[in-house]
Design a protein around this motif. Structure first.
Motif, PDB file in Angstrom:
ATOM      1  N   TYR A  58     146.836  -7.002  78.022  1.00  0.00           N
ATOM      2  CA  TYR A  58     144.913  -6.460  78.213  1.00  0.00           C
ATOM      3  C   TYR A  58     143.851  -7.501  77.937  1.00  0.00           C
ATOM      4  CZ  TYR A  58     140.848  -3.385  78.582  1.00  0.00           C
ATOM      5  OH  TYR A  58     139.362  -3.217  79.009  1.00  0.00           O
ATOM      6  N   GLU A  59     143.021  -7.660  78.046  1.00  0.00           N
ATOM      7  CA  GLU A  59     141.820  -8.292  77.551  1.00  0.00           C
ATOM      8  C   GLU A  59     140.597  -8.159  78.649  1.00  0.00           C
ATOM      9  OE1 GLU A  59     140.935 -13.168  75.245  1.00  0.00           O
ATOM     10  OE2 GLU A  59     142.644 -12.887  77.004  1.00  0.00           O
ATOM     11  N   SER A  60     139.474  -7.718  77.196  1.00  0.00           N
ATOM     12  CA  SER A  60     138.286  -7.237  78.025  1.00  0.00           C
ATOM     13  C   SER A  60     137.186  -8.341  76.933  1.00  0.00           C
ATOM     14  CB  SER A  60     138.057  -6.153  78.070  1.00  0.00           C
ATOM     15  OG  SER A  60     137.784  -5.281  76.805  1.00  0.00           O
ATOM     16  N   TRP A  61     135.501  -7.970  77.555  1.00  0.00           N
ATOM     17  CA  TRP A  61     134.636  -7.987  77.075  1.00  0.00           C
ATOM     18  C   TRP A  61     133.070  -7.545  77.861  1.00  0.00           C
ATOM     19  CZ3 TRP A  61     138.854 -11.736  79.037  1.00  0.00           C
ATOM     20  CH2 TRP A  61     139.115 -12.895  78.536  1.00  0.00           C
ATOM     21  N   ILE A  62     132.831  -6.729  76.571  1.00  0.00           N
ATOM     22  CA  ILE A  62     131.444  -6.007  77.212  1.00  0.00           C
ATOM     23  C   ILE A  62     130.554  -6.461  76.383  1.00  0.00           C
ATOM     24  CG2 ILE A  62     131.119  -4.057  77.276  1.00  0.00           C
ATOM     25  CD1 ILE A  62     133.933  -3.284  76.793  1.00  0.00           C
TER      26      ILE A  62
ATOM     27  N   LYS B 160     145.757  -6.435  86.429  1.00  0.00           N
ATOM     28  CA  LYS B 160     145.253  -6.085  87.432  1.00  0.00           C
ATOM     29  C   LYS B 160     144.213  -7.095  88.048  1.00  0.00           C
ATOM     30  CE  LYS B 160     144.192  -1.177  86.910  1.00  0.00           C
ATOM     31  NZ  LYS B 160     143.436   0.224  86.719  1.00  0.00           N
ATOM     32  N   THR B 161     143.991  -8.132  87.959  1.00  0.00           N
ATOM     33  CA  THR B 161     143.414  -9.760  87.468  1.00  0.00           C
ATOM     34  C   THR B 161     144.294 -10.433  87.896  1.00  0.00           C
ATOM     35  OG1 THR B 161     142.323 -10.195  85.324  1.00  0.00           O
ATOM     36  CG2 THR B 161     141.275  -7.778  86.570  1.00  0.00           C
TER      37      THR B 161
ATOM     38  N   LYS C 249     143.719 -12.991  85.750  1.00  0.00           N
ATOM     39  CA  LYS C 249     142.499 -14.393  86.052  1.00  0.00           C
ATOM     40  C   LYS C 249     141.274 -13.512  84.939  1.00  0.00           C
ATOM     41  CE  LYS C 249     143.232 -17.202  89.846  1.00  0.00           C
ATOM     42  NZ  LYS C 249     143.446 -17.520  90.811  1.00  0.00           N
ATOM     43  N   VAL C 250     140.288 -13.892  84.024  1.00  0.00           N
ATOM     44  CA  VAL C 250     139.296 -13.445  83.595  1.00  0.00           C
ATOM     45  C   VAL C 250     138.200 -13.226  84.803  1.00  0.00           C
ATOM     46  CG1 VAL C 250     137.143 -13.148  82.634  1.00  0.00           C
ATOM     47  CG2 VAL C 250     139.683 -14.902  81.811  1.00  0.00           C
ATOM     48  N   THR C 251     138.027 -11.207  85.435  1.00  0.00           N
ATOM     49  CA  THR C 251     136.977 -11.150  86.742  1.00  0.00           C
ATOM     50  C   THR C 251     136.202  -9.813  85.379  1.00  0.00           C
ATOM     51  OG1 THR C 251     139.153 -11.040  87.650  1.00  0.00           O
ATOM     52  CG2 THR C 251     137.506 -10.301  88.434  1.00  0.00           C
ATOM     53  N   GLN C 252     134.731 -10.781  86.847  1.00  0.00           N
ATOM     54  CA  GLN C 252     134.017  -9.932  85.885  1.00  0.00           C
ATOM     55  C   GLN C 252     133.487  -8.621  86.699  1.00  0.00           C
ATOM     56  OE1 GLN C 252     130.272 -11.637  86.061  1.00  0.00           O
ATOM     57  NE2 GLN C 252     128.908  -9.734  85.215  1.00  0.00           N
TER      58      GLN C 252
END
Length: 294
Positions: free
Chosen positions: A117-121, A133-134, A137-140
């Motif tokens: 899991y990886e996230s940017w907020i 879920k993506t 790939k990095v998905t906005q």
């Protein structure tokens, strides 16, 4: 002496005191003399030799660890002490700054293909993620969120997160009240008292591991976790000190920096609870950054 200094002293082996060395030397000399007493009349040279042996042994005692019976008691460090030391370190740590709050959770082996899991907020609600879920790939995310940061079942703005209470009892009361008013549900229906208690504890975990709380709030969450009974110290592991928390959750805490470097449970930016199957947990990093992957 503060919590961090106390922990450092406990984790550092003590040299035997001079009193221990003197008593050990004296006991050894007596033992040697006693063992040679029956030879005094027949072989006087053995007596002289015994004196020489005792002198040599005294030198050896000075450089070797004392006998176990006279060694200082081994100082054991409890899980609570590690958490309190981490709280002291967190309180003194720089807050950091950046455009995006970045959280990355990977398998304990750290293999490149093992990103879970990886996230940017961004504080304004723009969010990106990468995970199963993506498709890796990095998905906005298509929609903005007015409250992009999540405890378990509690969504917050960055300002609300930074304004959380800095007293352990007040912080726990705030979380409990927010959960009471939450509309969150489980697959079985509304949250039970047990569900809320578990969610409150996991919310404290997220404050010390994955959320951009202030140093003071993170320190408060560490102290609140330390107040729960049953926290166990697993000893030194890669990344810090391994801890087992109530309900079986695991953390890897570096008490010198106040950072959580490993976890077996984390909260996604949607507020979902994710449990890591690997008993060793997963590596975790959480920090402000100005870089967003392409």
């Amino acid at each position: 002496m503060n919590d961090l200094q106390t922990l450092r002293a406990a984790l550092t082996p003590d040299e035997p005191s001079q009193d221990v060395v003197d008593r050990s030397r004296h006991r050894l000399q007596n033992r040697i003399r006693g063992g040679r007493a029956s030879f005094r009349r027949r072989t006087g040279w053995l007596i002289a030799g015994a004196g020489f042996t005792a002198a040599a042994a005294a030198v050896a005692i000075a450089v070797m660890p004392a006998a176990p019976v006279d060694s200082p008691a081994v100082q054991t460090v409890s899980g609570q002490e590690i958490l309190l030391a981490a709280a002291t370190a967190a309180e003194r740590s720089p807050e950091g700054a950046g455009t995006y709050w970045h959280v990355k959770v990977t398998e304990a082996d750290g293999a490149a293909a093992s990103i879970e899991y990886e996230s940017w907020i961004k504080p304004d609600g723009q969010s990106w993620m990468r995970g199963a879920k993506t498709g890796g790939k990095v998905t906005q995310l298509a929609t903005l969120s007015a409250t992009p940061f999540s405890l378990v079942a509690i969504d917050l703005t960055l300002e609300q997160l930074r304004a959380l209470p800095t007293d352990p009892d007040a912080l726990k009361a705030w979380i409990a009240d927010a959960l009471e008013r939450s509309e969150a549900r489980t697959s079985a229906g509304e949250l039970t008292a047990s569900d809320r208690e578990r969610a409150a504890f996991q919310s404290l975990i997220s404050l010390v591991s994955t959320l951009p709380a202030t140093p003071e709030v993170r320190a408060t969450a560490f102290r609140a976790i330390a107040g729960h009974p049953g926290v166990q110290n697993l000893g030194t592991v890669p990344g810090g000190q391994g801890l087992v928390l109530p309900e079986g959750e695991r953390l890897v805490v570096d008490p010198a920096t106040g950072r959580v470097n490993g976890t077996s449970v984390f909260i996604t930016m949607e507020g979902a609870v994710y449990r890591v199957a690997d008993p060793a947990g997963a590596k975790i990093t959480a920090e402000w950054t100005d870089t967003l992957p392409a």
